[in-house]
Design an enzyme around this catalytic site. Sequence first.
Site: not given
Length: 179
Positions: A16-17, A30, A38, A40, A125, A127
């Site tokens: 997990d980032i 975006n 996701g 974000d 990009s 997901g």
Amino acid sequence: MQVEISGQKLELHQGDITLQEVDAIVNAANSRLAGGGGVDGAIHRRGGQSIMAETDAKYPDGCPTGSAVISGAGKLPAKYVIHAVGPVWSGGSRGEAELLAGAYRRCLELAVEHDCRGIALPALSTGAYRYPIDQAARAALSVAIEFLEAHGKPELVRFVLFDAGTYGAFAAALEELTA
Ligand code: APR
């Protein structure tokens, strides 16, 4: 998996980032910097409201596709969040490859400009934006390798892949690119 490029570390990690303890983590944003699901969603949920407050104030026009902007990281362990905007996949003939490479390149430039020793990046990009994973993995790693060869920094570039399939695609691409 880890390789050395110009004496610096290029790593692949499944996880997990938002949990990464590095100077900068990258958000899959975006172009309106409006938040989403996701990566974000996870970043804004864990990092708290200060991140969106800062991007709203500093970047009222958002960020173009193929580029990135930087903010603080709120309650996250990182110092900075770099908000990168990858392209929506629409078949591959609308400049997607250049836009994806541009987004990754700008992330690495911003990290170096802010003296970050380590940066963690997701598979931008792949997901909601539906970029084919094998092509995305090759593009992402090619940019990282070229950047490290050209600049010799940052010290650590870590791709954080959420699931085993994405990790596998990145591992295969890295083996191919460094063979
Ligand atoms: N850590 C690491 N990777 C994650 C995490 C996480 N916490 N959550 C999801 N992922 C993975 C997904 O599995 C996918 O492989 O990150 C990759 C990118 O997926 P998305 O977050 O959907 O990003 P993207 O495809 O670039 O779409 C961006 O989605 O959330 C919205 O606001 C965002 O509109 C933007 C769009």
